[in-house]
Design an enzyme around this catalytic site. Structure first.
Site, PDB file in Angstrom:
ATOM      1  N   GLU A  55       0.828  -1.208   0.000  1.00 28.21           N
ATOM      2  CA  GLU A  55       0.000   0.000   0.000  1.00 28.21           C
ATOM      3  C   GLU A  55       0.861   1.257   0.000  1.00 28.21           C
ATOM      4  OE1 GLU A  55      -1.341   2.264   3.624  1.00 28.21           O
ATOM      5  OE2 GLU A  55      -3.041   0.920   3.358  1.00 28.21           O
ATOM      6  N   ASP A 116      -5.877  -3.516  -2.896  1.00 30.26           N
ATOM      7  CA  ASP A 116      -5.933  -2.046  -2.966  1.00 30.26           C
ATOM      8  C   ASP A 116      -4.612  -1.487  -3.478  1.00 30.26           C
ATOM      9  OD1 ASP A 116      -4.681  -2.823  -0.550  1.00 30.26           O
ATOM     10  OD2 ASP A 116      -5.299  -0.997   0.500  1.00 30.26           O
TER      11      ASP A 116
END
Length: 368
Positions: A55, A116
């Site tokens: 991330e 993500d």
């Protein structure tokens, strides 16, 4: 003539200096000093293992692209590929967690993926390839997107194609677990151009956002039962906080011409109403009842700058960000602030189809 030439030279120098200042993004430059190693590793100092997450790498790639910072982008890309993806992002999804092991060696601590991060990395590579005319980034971005579709997309009866939060651990005999903040709607729109399964995902992702917020607040995590559908009854795990704040951030940054935006703003209006009335975003929310607990950190205020549609309400959050800007010990608040404040300062925008509209200007484009 000599005086004229000197005057022109002085003017040219002034213009160059002004352009250079306009191109500079001080908050990004400070983030690089505080959080990124010389080798291109984003370090979260809050963990004793000095961890790096996929991330963190993905967000830094986005900021480097938005800042037209090609050197930082290349460094971040190389570190991510070499250390999280076994040297090849075309062939491997990046492991989500890297850091110091008990024997003091450094390596991937958890090989599972985090979708993500994966979608932001793929998008950033595709857009870097387009904007900088670098086909090697485009090729890697396309290959990574195909890998995501193969390993992290699942067909759910009653929903359709859905993006799992990671490669393993989110499916059981009874159902599936999803995170509404994992696929920003503008990225979902962008990926539509690549056909299946992305054209279907754009629709199901919107359903995920709209159908899991019964009181107008998005959850961090939500289950879809294979017999009963969304599980939205009151439960300690059904909470909106540090993950869900990104849902409002992504919604606010949508292009006004994106048809998803008006529907999402209307759905999440309670978040705007609550923040406007108290002056502070809530930290934790019970999704089933709408009950609020605590005030969110400064990164939450930055996240709501694009989301709030009332100028006075925006001004309150803008002032809080200016007065309490995250330091070198608040990785997550800092990245939320780079997104929210960066958008608020017009450093970047997204088109209705999800492309990046960077504010480089001609001088900036020439200076790199």
């Amino acid at each position: 003539m000599k005086g004229v030439r000197q005057g022109c030279l002085a003017l040219l120098t002034l213009v160059t200096l002004q352009a250079s200042a306009a191109c500079n993004w001080p908050a990004w430059e400070q983030f690089k000093k505080d959080y990124i190693s010389d080798g291109g590793r984003v370090i979260d100092p809050s963990d004793a293992r000095k961890i790096t997450t996929s991330e963190g790498q993905s967000y830094a790639l986005f900021f480097a692209l938005a800042a037209n910072d090609r050197d930082a982008f290349a460094s971040l890309f190389n570190w991510t590929q070499n250390n999280l993806a076994e040297g090849d992002l075309k062939a491997h999804l990046p492991g989500w967690l890297w850091g110091k092991k008990e024997d003091n060696s450094w390596s991937v601590l958890d090989t599972n993926s985090a979708s993500d991060a994966d979608v932001w990395i793929a998008w950033s590579l595709l857009e870097a390839g387009r904007l900088w005319k670098m086909p090697q980034y485009t090729e890697t971005g396309k290959a990574l997107l195909s890998r995501i579709a193969k390993d992290e997309v699942v067909k759910v009866p009653g929903l359709g194609s859905m993006l799992l939060p990671g490669k393993v651990g989110f499916v059981d005999d009874a159902g599936w677990r999803f995170n509404p903040s994992y696929l920003p709607p503008q990225l979902a729109s962008y990926f539509e151009r690549f056909g299946a399964p992305w054209n279907a995902l754009q629709v199901t992702n919107l359903r995920l956002l709209l159908e899991t917020a019964p009181k107008g607040y998005s959850p961090n995590w939500v289950r879809f039962d294979n017999k009963k559908g969304w599980q939205l009854k009151q439960d300690k795990s059904l909470q909106g906080s540090y993950d869900a704040i990104r849902v409002y951030l992504w919604t606010g940054m949508l292009n006004d011409a994106d048809p998803q935006k008006a529907r999402l703003l209307a759905k999440f209006k309670p978040m705007a109403t609550r923040t406007t009335s108290t002056g502070l975003p809530p930290e934790k929310i019970d999704i089933a009842t709408g009950k609020i607990d605590g005030d969110g950190p400064v990164g939450f205020s930055a996240s709501l700058l694009p989301f709030l549609q009332n100028r006075d309400a925006q001004a309150v959050q803008r002032q809080r960000v200016a007065d309490h800007f995250p330091g070198n010990d608040a990785y997550y608040s800092y990245v939320l602030t780079l997104f929210g404040q960066g958008w608020d300062q017009h450093r970047f925008r997204f088109t209705a189809r999800g492309e990046l509209l960077p504010d480089w200007g001609q001088a900036c484009a020439r200076s790199h």
